[in-house]
Design an enzyme around this catalytic site. Structure first.
Site, PDB file in Angstrom:
ATOM      1  N   ARG A  94       0.833  -1.201   0.000  1.00 18.58           N
ATOM      2  CA  ARG A  94       0.000   0.000   0.000  1.00 18.58           C
ATOM      3  C   ARG A  94       0.875   1.262   0.000  1.00 18.58           C
ATOM      4  O   ARG A  94       0.632   2.205  -0.768  1.00 18.58           O
ATOM      5  CB  ARG A  94      -0.921   0.017   1.213  1.00 18.58           C
ATOM      6  CG  ARG A  94      -1.784   1.276   1.267  1.00 18.58           C
ATOM      7  CD  ARG A  94      -2.610   1.380   2.559  1.00 18.58           C
ATOM      8  NE  ARG A  94      -3.587   0.308   2.625  1.00 18.58           N
ATOM      9  CZ  ARG A  94      -3.496  -0.750   3.443  1.00 18.58           C
ATOM     10  NH1 ARG A  94      -2.451  -0.871   4.259  1.00 18.58           N
ATOM     11  NH2 ARG A  94      -4.429  -1.665   3.458  1.00 18.58           N
ATOM     12  N   TYR A 107      18.456  10.253  -0.244  1.00 16.86           N
ATOM     13  CA  TYR A 107      19.797  10.811  -0.116  1.00 16.86           C
ATOM     14  C   TYR A 107      20.041  11.696  -1.330  1.00 16.86           C
ATOM     15  O   TYR A 107      19.107  12.252  -1.885  1.00 16.86           O
ATOM     16  CB  TYR A 107      20.814   9.660   0.035  1.00 16.86           C
ATOM     17  CG  TYR A 107      22.182  10.105   0.493  1.00 16.86           C
ATOM     18  CD1 TYR A 107      22.327  10.971   1.575  1.00 16.86           C
ATOM     19  CD2 TYR A 107      23.329   9.662  -0.143  1.00 16.86           C
ATOM     20  CE1 TYR A 107      23.576  11.392   2.000  1.00 16.86           C
ATOM     21  CE2 TYR A 107      24.587  10.067   0.276  1.00 16.86           C
ATOM     22  CZ  TYR A 107      24.706  10.934   1.336  1.00 16.86           C
ATOM     23  OH  TYR A 107      25.953  11.342   1.754  1.00 16.86           O
ATOM     24  N   LYS A 111      21.820  10.612   7.231  1.00 12.23           N
ATOM     25  CA  LYS A 111      22.946   9.712   7.477  1.00 12.23           C
ATOM     26  C   LYS A 111      22.574   8.648   8.501  1.00 12.23           C
ATOM     27  O   LYS A 111      23.019   7.490   8.412  1.00 12.23           O
ATOM     28  CB  LYS A 111      24.157  10.509   7.962  1.00 12.23           C
ATOM     29  CG  LYS A 111      24.759  11.435   6.911  1.00 12.23           C
ATOM     30  CD  LYS A 111      25.552  10.662   5.877  1.00 12.23           C
ATOM     31  CE  LYS A 111      26.275  11.596   4.923  1.00 12.23           C
ATOM     32  NZ  LYS A 111      27.158  10.892   3.989  1.00 12.23           N
ATOM     33  N   GLU A 144      29.829  15.504  10.308  1.00  8.01           N
ATOM     34  CA  GLU A 144      29.259  15.561   8.963  1.00  8.01           C
ATOM     35  C   GLU A 144      29.083  16.999   8.482  1.00  8.01           C
ATOM     36  O   GLU A 144      28.486  17.831   9.183  1.00  8.01           O
ATOM     37  CB  GLU A 144      27.893  14.861   8.949  1.00  8.01           C
ATOM     38  CG  GLU A 144      27.227  14.788   7.602  1.00  8.01           C
ATOM     39  CD  GLU A 144      27.959  13.876   6.627  1.00  8.01           C
ATOM     40  OE1 GLU A 144      27.951  14.187   5.421  1.00  8.01           O
ATOM     41  OE2 GLU A 144      28.529  12.855   7.075  1.00  8.01           O
ATOM     42  N   ASP A 145      29.600  17.296   7.293  1.00  8.68           N
ATOM     43  CA  ASP A 145      29.361  18.555   6.592  1.00  8.68           C
ATOM     44  C   ASP A 145      29.727  19.801   7.390  1.00  8.68           C
ATOM     45  O   ASP A 145      29.014  20.814   7.369  1.00  8.68           O
ATOM     46  CB  ASP A 145      27.910  18.627   6.107  1.00  8.68           C
ATOM     47  CG  ASP A 145      27.670  17.712   4.913  1.00  8.68           C
ATOM     48  OD1 ASP A 145      28.643  17.360   4.231  1.00  8.68           O
ATOM     49  OD2 ASP A 145      26.513  17.338   4.673  1.00  8.68           O
ATOM     50  N   ALA A 197      36.407  17.610   0.884  1.00  8.34           N
ATOM     51  CA  ALA A 197      36.376  16.326   0.181  1.00  8.34           C
ATOM     52  C   ALA A 197      37.664  16.093  -0.611  1.00  8.34           C
ATOM     53  O   ALA A 197      38.248  15.007  -0.563  1.00  8.34           O
ATOM     54  CB  ALA A 197      35.165  16.256  -0.733  1.00  8.34           C
ATOM     55  N   ASN A 203      29.435   6.566  -3.831  1.00  2.00           N
ATOM     56  CA  ASN A 203      28.608   7.040  -2.730  1.00  2.00           C
ATOM     57  C   ASN A 203      29.224   6.626  -1.405  1.00  2.00           C
ATOM     58  O   ASN A 203      29.588   5.463  -1.212  1.00  2.00           O
ATOM     59  CB  ASN A 203      27.196   6.451  -2.863  1.00  2.00           C
ATOM     60  CG  ASN A 203      26.183   7.179  -2.015  1.00  2.00           C
ATOM     61  OD1 ASN A 203      26.406   7.416  -0.831  1.00  2.00           O
ATOM     62  ND2 ASN A 203      25.055   7.530  -2.613  1.00  2.00           N
TER      63      ASN A 203
END
Length: 572
Positions: free
Chosen positions: A65, A110, A182, A253-254, A313, A462
């Protein structure tokens, strides 16, 4: 892991679930609510008569559903909003739906759709989720964190200050969106119990003028606090984590470029912590690169690598490569000498030293080798370096254009090209463009999902391939630290699962559809490495013996992974 009053390991992933609630209150708690999935006996015991339709349905009925409802929504952001609404209604149904349709929903929960949801956080807001810590009320940090349970209740804490999110920059209090996303992947990929993760937003203000000018913005309406006051706030938070949840793994994170690496290096010696942007991005990129090097018949010692985008990064990838190869007998300086970083000023040079971040400085090129060359031109840099590998972390669309790619293809037989910027609209090039301008010879991995090109599957670089496994491995081993050798174990395990290992035309990373099995193998590799090097404390803390044999350890790991299924409920 489970409270001491229950069997220690396996965690609380089997057997009855104690529930003190009943009636409408129970239906409003996502960890207990089953809606039409409550059995007749449960409806009687928990006083649910009159609160539900009479039909008794299975979890599969409910998934079917919910999936029909999901498919009826056309826009990705609408699908994301629907799933978030389901999550706060019925936790098991939410994760089972994601698990059964993983590949289809992954880009919704994500990147790239989650980026848009975070940008619109204050306008889409319906119900608070996670822990919000305000720099203007540091005295409330401990009380706010303590509300989530005792030291035995929490395994993983994900924290962000929202300064540099998924290629979209400063999102202020919207940081809770990335922390929550995350946390979902920790459960979905590695089986961490959803109630044992805390997503945290550090609201230190924002420099995003759009948010500051939005009357609906939900965060602090002032510029970002920096300097000593910021450092004190973060340190207060970390010390509270150590005090309240000494067994938990802390995931940064970030955070922005000035803080991400600095905070990681400050706190790594103090507790088990990990920065996904620095270490996770580097690890998954390294795994894809390992697979590409094997296909191309190259040696890591000979690689020349240009990284376009030298932020968190980009420098994280460079450092991960340096540290990983150091564990393989290649000196750090040799690796540094074969990496060139390019950022907004162009090629980073020694003459720019005072303007570079500490993370960028080791990779600055000697000016004497670049006299008379336009160091702001990526094509000219590629012409000079003749790189085997070109990695993009710049969020500059189309930066890997035809002149750049054709120049690269002149000098190497199998160009290795990784446009990793997120979301998709910020990619440096599409796989189709890369294959076109390298005459189909390139080996490609991308930061977001792309469809196959001429029958070739495109590896999605990823972070979900590594950080959940590293995190769960650190949890299960009760690691005192997250070491470079633990991360290296994850890299080697992931690289070994690449389809290109058996098919030269295969993808450089496995398919995300198999993420549970992939994560289980990485968890096992991390646990075994932690045991070997002595950072594991699980046998001391939990009083159990972890199997050392690879296959047995993998089976032990799988037993610890939470599964989205309706377990018996016990009234307490």
């Amino acid at each position: 892991m489970a409270p001491k009053s229950s069997t220690r390991v396996p965690l609380s992933v089997k057997g009855p679930i104690d529930c003190p609630n009943e009636g409408r209150e129970m239906l409003n708690l996502p960890q207990f609510n089953r809606g039409t999935g409550f059995t007749a006996e449960e409806r009687a015991v928990f006083n649910l008569a009159g609160h539900l339709p009479s039909a008794l349905q299975t979890l599969q009925n409910q998934v079917d559903r919910a999936y029909d409802q999901y498919c009826s929504i056309s826009e990705p952001l609408g699908k994301n909003t629907f799933l978030m609404s389901l999550k706060v209604q019925n936790e098991v149904l939410y994760f089972r739906l994601l698990q059964d349709h993983l590949k289809e929903v992954f880009s919704i929960i994500y990147t790239p759709t989650e980026s848009e949801a975070i940008e619109q956080y204050s306008r889409l807001f319906r119900r608070p989720e996670g822990c919000f810590l305000d720099i203007n009320q540091p005295e409330l940090i401990e009380r706010s964190l303590a509300a989530w349970g005792t030291e035995e209740d929490i395994d993983y804490i994900i924290v962000s200050d929202g300064e540099e999110i998924l290629g979209i920059g400063d999102q202020g209090v919207g940081a809770i969106g990335i922390s929550s996303a995350k946390a979902v992947l920790m459960t979905l990929c590695a089986g961490v119990h959803p109630s044992r993760c805390i997503p945290v937003a550090l609201d230190v203000g924002t420099d995003n003028e759009r948010l500051l000018g939005d009357q609906l913005y939900l965060g602090n309406r002032h510029g970002r606090v920096r300097g000593e006051r910021y450092d004190k706030f973060v340190d207060d938070f970390v010390q509270c984590v150590k005090k309240l949840y000494p067994r938990a793994v802390l995931h940064f994170e970030d955070f922005g470029l000035p803080n991400a690496r600095r905070l990681l290096e400050t706190y790594r010696p103090q507790l088990a912590c990990f920065n996904d942007d620095v270490q996770g991005t580097g690890a998954v990129t390294l795994a894809a690169l390992t697979a590409a090097v094997r296909v191309a018949g190259l040696d890591f010692r000979d690689l020349r690598i240009v990284i376009f985008g030298a932020g968190t990064a980009g420098t994280g990838i460079a450092d991960q490569l340096r540290d990983f190869l150091d564990t393989q007998g290649i000196s750090k300086q040799h690796v540094i000498d074969h990496i060139w970083l390019v950022d907004k000023p162009g090629l980073l040079l020694e003459s720019m030293y005072d303007h570079l971040t500490p993370a960028q400085r080791p990779y600055a090129a000697a000016d004497k080798y670049w006299q008379g060359i336009d160091t702001k031109s990526l094509a000219e840099i590629v012409k000079k370096v003749q790189p085997h590998v070109l990695i993009g972390c710049s969020t500059k669309p189309k930066a890997f254009n035809e002149p750049v790619l054709r120049e690269m293809a002149k000098h190497v037989e199998r160009p290795i090209v990784f446009p990793l910027s997120n979301p998709t609209r910020l990619h440096e090039a599409t796989p189709e463009e890369i294959f076109k301008y390298t005459d189909g010879r390139a080996l490609v991995a991308t930061g977001s999902p792309f469809p196959p090109v001429d029958g070739k599957e495109i590896a999605e670089n990823n972070n979900c391939f590594v950080y959940p496994g590293i995190g769960m491995g650190s949890i299960l081993s009760r690691a005192s630290k997250v070491t470079e050798t633990m991360i290296a174990a994850a890299v080697k395990e992931l690289a070994a699962m690449a389809p290109s290992e058996t098919d030269p035309d295969g993808a450089l990373l496995p398919d995300v559809a198999g993420i549970r099995e992939i994560s289980a193998k990485i968890v096992s590799a991390v646990v075994l490495q932690a045991l070997e090097e002595g950072t594991a404390r699980v046998e001391e803390i939990e009083g159990i013996k972890v199997p050392r044999e690879r296959g047995e350890c993998l089976e032990w790991v799988k037993e610890q992974m939470w599964k989205p299924e309706y377990r018996p409920l016990r009234k307490v």
